[in-house]
Design a protein around this motif. Sequence first.
Motif, short mmCIF file in Angstrom:
data_model
loop_
_atom_site.label_atom_id
_atom_site.label_comp_id
_atom_site.label_asym_id
_atom_site.label_seq_id
_atom_site.Cartn_x
_atom_site.Cartn_y
_atom_site.Cartn_z
N TRP A 27 0.82 -1.21 0.00
CA TRP A 27 0.00 0.00 0.00
C TRP A 27 0.86 1.26 0.00
O TRP A 27 0.57 2.22 -0.71
CB TRP A 27 -0.92 -0.01 1.21
CG TRP A 27 -1.67 1.27 1.44
CD1 TRP A 27 -2.53 1.89 0.56
CD2 TRP A 27 -1.64 2.09 2.61
NE1 TRP A 27 -3.02 3.04 1.13
CE2 TRP A 27 -2.49 3.19 2.38
CE3 TRP A 27 -0.98 2.00 3.83
CZ2 TRP A 27 -2.70 4.20 3.33
CZ3 TRP A 27 -1.18 2.98 4.78
CH2 TRP A 27 -2.03 4.07 4.52
N THR A 28 1.92 1.29 0.78
CA THR A 28 2.70 2.52 0.94
C THR A 28 3.66 2.78 -0.21
O THR A 28 4.15 3.90 -0.36
CB THR A 28 3.50 2.47 2.25
OG1 THR A 28 4.38 1.32 2.22
CG2 THR A 28 2.57 2.35 3.45
N GLU A 29 3.92 1.79 -1.05
CA GLU A 29 4.94 1.91 -2.08
C GLU A 29 4.72 3.10 -3.01
O GLU A 29 5.67 3.79 -3.41
CB GLU A 29 4.99 0.62 -2.90
CG GLU A 29 6.06 0.62 -4.00
CD GLU A 29 6.11 -0.68 -4.77
OE1 GLU A 29 6.97 -0.80 -5.65
OE2 GLU A 29 5.27 -1.58 -4.50
N TYR A 30 3.44 3.37 -3.37
CA TYR A 30 3.15 4.43 -4.33
C TYR A 30 2.58 5.69 -3.68
O TYR A 30 2.17 6.60 -4.38
CB TYR A 30 2.16 3.92 -5.38
CG TYR A 30 2.76 2.93 -6.36
CD1 TYR A 30 3.50 3.37 -7.45
CD2 TYR A 30 2.58 1.57 -6.19
CE1 TYR A 30 4.05 2.47 -8.34
CE2 TYR A 30 3.13 0.65 -7.08
CZ TYR A 30 3.87 1.11 -8.15
OH TYR A 30 4.42 0.21 -9.03
N LEU A 31 2.57 5.75 -2.36
CA LEU A 31 1.91 6.89 -1.71
C LEU A 31 2.61 8.21 -2.00
O LEU A 31 1.96 9.26 -2.03
CB LEU A 31 1.82 6.66 -0.20
CG LEU A 31 0.81 5.60 0.27
CD1 LEU A 31 0.73 5.59 1.78
CD2 LEU A 31 -0.57 5.83 -0.35
N HIS A 32 3.92 8.19 -2.23
CA HIS A 32 4.61 9.46 -2.56
C HIS A 32 4.17 9.97 -3.92
O HIS A 32 4.06 11.19 -4.13
CB HIS A 32 6.13 9.27 -2.51
CG HIS A 32 6.67 8.33 -3.55
ND1 HIS A 32 6.44 6.97 -3.54
CD2 HIS A 32 7.42 8.58 -4.67
CE1 HIS A 32 7.04 6.40 -4.57
NE2 HIS A 32 7.63 7.36 -5.28
#
Length: 218
Positions: free
Chosen positions: A182-187
Amino acid sequence: MSPATPLGGYEVLFLMAAEAEYGPDLRRRFTPVITGVGPVEGAISTTVTLAEMRAAGRLPDLVVSLGSAGSARLEQGGVYQAASVAYRDMDASPLGFARGETPFLDLPATLALPHRIAGLAQASLSTGGDIVSGAAYAGIAEDMVDMESFAILRACQRFDLPLVVLRGISDGAAPLEGLHSWTEYLHIVDARLAEAVDLLAAELLSGRIKLERRDAAP
């Protein structure tokens, strides 16, 4: 102090589910109310916030729900405006109601969101309390999934306030393997959501999106 942010000549209340979605690009534009994850937390936090604002005579002109979403068919990292929202948890079909339709509420299973931001792609959205992954997407008709927007919309309807929903696709192309999926593409989602907020500001400032000003309690 009001939790709303001035944007395009209006007072806008921004809502996000989790701090992890609130990256540096969004932080330069507004301070959101963090609702917590899921329909229950979304409904409680939105309702309490709006009730407190109404009591203070400072309801916002617009509510914006934004953050991440999952999709097996949309561009990973892409940002979309929800054209409609459905509630996938609701199934009273054994009583004769259509799946997704809340009994005795006199509302359709899918609720349209009327405002449109020019230049931003639209998609349908399904809200529910479960994390959707892998083969589970085959059972969902909508383009993308989240866990708060339908609940937030219902709260906004009780206060007669318009809602815009912006979602960046953080996952869904492959089955989730843990929190890092989930966090991989949050940036990337953060940067593109910030661009979408700028588009919304331009639409409001130009008058292409017109709102009723709600600076006093009804």
